[in-house]
Write an enzyme that holds these catalytic residues in place. Sequence first.
Site, mmCIF file in Angstrom:
data_model
loop_
_atom_site.group_PDB
_atom_site.id
_atom_site.type_symbol
_atom_site.label_atom_id
_atom_site.label_comp_id
_atom_site.label_asym_id
_atom_site.label_seq_id
_atom_site.Cartn_x
_atom_site.Cartn_y
_atom_site.Cartn_z
ATOM 1 N N SER A 19 -40.474 -62.291 44.451
ATOM 2 C CA SER A 19 -40.839 -60.950 44.900
ATOM 3 C C SER A 19 -39.676 -60.018 44.590
ATOM 4 O O SER A 19 -38.548 -60.268 45.035
ATOM 5 C CB SER A 19 -41.142 -60.967 46.405
ATOM 6 O OG SER A 19 -41.438 -59.665 46.873
ATOM 7 N N ASP A 86 -45.919 -55.680 51.295
ATOM 8 C CA ASP A 86 -47.091 -56.516 51.584
ATOM 9 C C ASP A 86 -46.861 -57.953 51.122
ATOM 10 O O ASP A 86 -47.265 -58.911 51.790
ATOM 11 C CB ASP A 86 -48.337 -55.945 50.910
ATOM 12 C CG ASP A 86 -48.858 -54.696 51.619
ATOM 13 O OD1 ASP A 86 -48.511 -54.515 52.801
ATOM 14 O OD2 ASP A 86 -49.601 -53.912 51.000
ATOM 15 N N GLU A 87 -46.209 -58.083 49.951
ATOM 16 C CA GLU A 87 -45.857 -59.428 49.483
ATOM 17 C C GLU A 87 -44.974 -60.128 50.504
ATOM 18 O O GLU A 87 -45.184 -61.297 50.835
ATOM 19 C CB GLU A 87 -45.101 -59.335 48.144
ATOM 20 C CG GLU A 87 -45.959 -59.083 46.934
ATOM 21 C CD GLU A 87 -45.123 -59.059 45.655
ATOM 22 O OE1 GLU A 87 -45.720 -58.974 44.580
ATOM 23 O OE2 GLU A 87 -43.877 -59.122 45.746
ATOM 24 N N LEU A 88 -43.984 -59.407 50.991
ATOM 25 C CA LEU A 88 -43.039 -60.005 51.943
ATOM 26 C C LEU A 88 -43.745 -60.442 53.224
ATOM 27 O O LEU A 88 -43.435 -61.509 53.783
ATOM 28 C CB LEU A 88 -41.923 -59.002 52.259
ATOM 29 C CG LEU A 88 -40.812 -59.517 53.180
ATOM 30 C CD1 LEU A 88 -40.082 -60.691 52.532
ATOM 31 C CD2 LEU A 88 -39.837 -58.400 53.522
ATOM 32 N N ILE A 91 -45.418 -63.650 52.488
ATOM 33 C CA ILE A 91 -44.420 -64.722 52.322
ATOM 34 C C ILE A 91 -43.944 -65.236 53.685
ATOM 35 O O ILE A 91 -43.874 -66.443 53.918
ATOM 36 C CB ILE A 91 -43.229 -64.205 51.480
ATOM 37 C CG1 ILE A 91 -43.653 -64.050 50.009
ATOM 38 C CG2 ILE A 91 -42.027 -65.143 51.585
ATOM 39 C CD1 ILE A 91 -42.644 -63.307 49.144
#
Length: 1191
Positions: A19, A86-88, A91
């Site tokens: 990311s 949003d990725e984080l 994750i």
Amino acid sequence: MASSSSSPEINSPHDVFLSFRGEDVRIRFRSHFLKELNRKLITPFKDDEIPKGSSISTELVSAIRASRISVVAFSDNYASSSWCLDELVEIIKCREELGQIVIPIFYDVDPSHVKKKTQGFGLVFEKTCRGRTEEEKLRWQRALTQAATIAGEDSRNWSDEAKMIEKIVNDVSNKLCCSTASSDFDDDFVGIEAHMKNMNSLLELESEKVIMVGIWGPSGVGKTTVGRALFSQLSCQFQGSIFIDKTKEMYTRANSDDYNTTLDVQAQFLSEILDQKDIKVHSLVTMRYRLGHKKVLVVFDDMEDQVLLDAVLGKTRWVGPRSRIVVISKDRELLRHCGIESDRIYEVDYPSEELASQMFCRCAFGQDSPPDDFMKLTIDAVELTGNLPLGLNVLGSSLAGLKKEEWEDRMPKLRDRMAGQIDKTLKDSYDRLKEEDKAIFRHIACLFNHKTCDYVKRMLEDSKLDVDVGLVTLAERCLIQISEDRIIRMHDFLQNMGRGFVRQSCIQEPGEREFLLDSKEIYDVLVNGTGTKSVLGIFLNLREIKDALSISGEAFSGMKNLRFLRIYGISEEDKETILQLRVGKNRQLKFLKWWGSSTRCMHSPEGKNRMWRQLRLLEWWGCSMRRMPCNFRAENLVELRMPDSQLQKLWEGVEVLKSLKTMDLRRSKRLKVFPDLSKATNLEELYLEDCCRLVMIPSSIRNLKKLRKLDMKRCRKLRVLPTNIDLESLHSLNFSGCSRLRSFPQISKNISYLFLDETKIEEVPERIEDISGLSYMSMKGCRNLKYISPNISKLEVIFFSDSYCLDERQLCAHGMKADDIRIPLSTGSSSCNWSKDVFLSFYGKDVRKTLISHLYKEFSIRKVTTFHADMLVAVDDLAFELVVVHEIRKSRIAVVVLSNNYASSSWCLDELVEIIKCGEEIGQKVVPVYYGVEPAHIRTQILDLGEAFKKGYTVDNYKQQKWMEALTVLSQLQGYYFRDRDSEAEIIQKMADDISFALNITLKESSNVLRAQMSQWIPYSYTPNQETEKALIVQYELKWNEKALFCHIACFLNNETYENVMRYLEDSELDVGDGLTILFDKSLIQISEERVISMHHELQRLGRDVVLEPFIRQPAKRQFLMDTSEGCDVLIDQTGNERMFGISFKVSETSRRDEFRGMKKLQFLSMFKESLYGKEVRFHLVKGLLSVGTP
């Protein structure tokens, strides 16, 4: 961890997810990082080809969840991208749910700025948050804070970026090897995911503190497996890790009194955890010096004492922040002594039947379920193991690869082999007990399994055993389990092991054992007179003895310490159906000839009476004696249970029974004389049900000051009751069925429950008000009842009476009318106050874990409230009378599940009688369900029941007749049939749909009401305006729920079945069942007998206009698109948004695949066509789409 289906797969196309913010690191860091990964043969996920949008895509979510490691490259502008944030979030979610490894890289940014959202990083984050919801901002903040606390790399501390990247990739490579190892447990150990999720929660991996966690459970349940799986999953996240078990002999030498040995153990420990050879430890300070700044993971397996823990770690004093210590033990007390708090002890319990079957099948077949022809054998094998994982593994592995015929031949031998292997594991826990606790363990294994703690303490009260402490010790060491209702349960393997210890102590001489349980051995000991003072208990099952049993007077003479004697001959379920016990074929039992079979008493020397003095329990079902022996001196007796006996009287004169708590002489139909219990001053329960020759209760009963329950139900000759006595502890009194009893009892002023059904009592006297605590009184079937004192209105009592004639003149003399007496009678008036939708009547062993569990789930989905007797924890006859009958009468529908053994349960039959009665009196709907049986089978059960009744073993003729009548009525009702060829799931679904529909909708005939109502406010030609929705709400008083449901039907669900509408909207926020009922009652929809929902075309047009009005020129913002032209425009322009619920359009006008992107809430798609002109049309279906219609 989440379920295995969600866990990262080994064959995933990529290993690592990166990311990053492209403008900061794409050209530099990312390119080198990818190159180094490629050199190490590590496959990263590349998102170059995925178009960026306003939110994270499903492809990226899938990629993150499929990765074993996520690397997050924080940079100055990372927080400027909502996509990155949003990725984080995803994750961090995977880290918590799946145990995914996360490595943060702080690329030219301070980790504290990321954690606290300050300085330049914080300003960028604030800008991104503008216009966002509070929920989004909180998710992002939480993810940033958590990620910033994970150990990672700070590029500012490196002068050589290439070396930093090389170290990061090496770290990734090592962690991948570890995660691959931990995945072994996913395949080999069923249910490990749930254990890992629970353990990760207890470990709090984000905390800076040193945390100790315990894993506790019985031997063989899988504690070590859980510990190893946890170690494999987490070890790579620590700077040092070690798993210590008994195979490492050095650690078993730890001794707090030997300084040099302690130093040697510490040296070995440091060598392993630091992966360095020849470490020398010269003082205890060395441990703190070497580990005090390191984050380490230490797992101690099968810990027996805390010496080793203190020797190598000083508990938690010698390890660095964020270290985790896991201690595995069978002894909960030891875990607490190690300093582990109770809320950080994780209990590994026995698996459910479903998981146990899956575990066994993995070992036996290499798959999660058995082949069809092995189904029955698998069920038997799993039951044999008692759901113990060790047993499942041993037995499953032993049977793997064998044919069906070989299974049947080898099962007995394998059972013994399995028991032997398991005993070796379990015996260690027993060996470490104190002698007193071992004795309590053997008592429970042989006599008291499934008894309450109070019962065991009562029985062992006069022993030298500390029962309170012993029970706690056994529970702490997982040798017993104590339920919330204080019932002791010992696993079958432990019980068999305990009995084995007793048997092995004197294999050749059973008369010298503590407990005799084998009927053949008991027979030999009694016939040969070889019993000794070692014998404490005898449990004799007469059914297992084939020959006639005749015993001499010397049989018990040597058993001077006999304390527990139980003689029975029938199964627990059938106890109440047998009056005479027979041994062998058609031979009357003649037991203990030295007691005599006549009324003449035989005397024995005083030395031979000692057996009676020691007895604590005497339980003898169907005893053939006419009276107790003259030398009966049981002053230590706690329980006397002799149901179905031939006793005419118990003894002459008065017996000193100072310890007696319970006396049970039920169905002793020859008993003529009420026993003199004046010296049994501690008696609490007295059962004389169906002692039909008893005429009177003597006044000596006044001495029973502790008596709580007196049950003399159906003592039909009982006439005389003592007067002017007050049993201060009496809580429940039952004289129901005492058909010659005329006087209202004056026995106690403290009674709470009083049963006087079917007596000849003529009046409820004025003194009824003196029984101030009375809460329930039943006088059903009292045909002679003429008068009820108005004083009863002063009590808060539930009073049932269905057959009395009140003397109006007597009431008027008191200035009252009959209506003034506040007596809630059992009449149809109760039907208008339903508290439950459905009452379920069933025989638990047949259907509880199959049909009922699925049916209950389907009812829950449809918000149908249910009640069944299993909801009561520990109930007796009184609870049934008060609670179950009440719940039946408060339920709108009663579902009766008829299975093979339904009619074998008096409990079920009593429920059925009340259900049929409610059907007749208050119009309750009764639904029979034939589960594995045919109606003809039920008729056979009725005939069999009648034959059983002829033997007169259980209940009176009145109840017998009621049972048969109820079954007969039920067999004539229309119901549901489950046959082998039917799909059970489909039938259960249909049942739930039918019952839900019946509860919500009462069909009515078509009328002109709808048209009349509509004409008042909707002209047949009108132009939609802003008042349309207001009119819908005001005119019909619709709330948000009904309005939304109205629009759904108008736009998309018109002419759908009731079941489909319920199913389509079951996961929405709408209360669909109540909403449909309201719309139906207000005539806004019609429902046919086929349960098809229809809406008048004018109302349908109104509902569509409610959707249309707010966005007349913005179709992309509507919830439903019904116009083909507008729908196609939205699809072609790809302007659909998250508000969109449904679309209707012509297939021929769209041919692209991506038109639906962005419509995240799309649930309904209807395609219709005039002609496709031979074209092939392809389209992308959004995730979550419920219905695709192609009329």
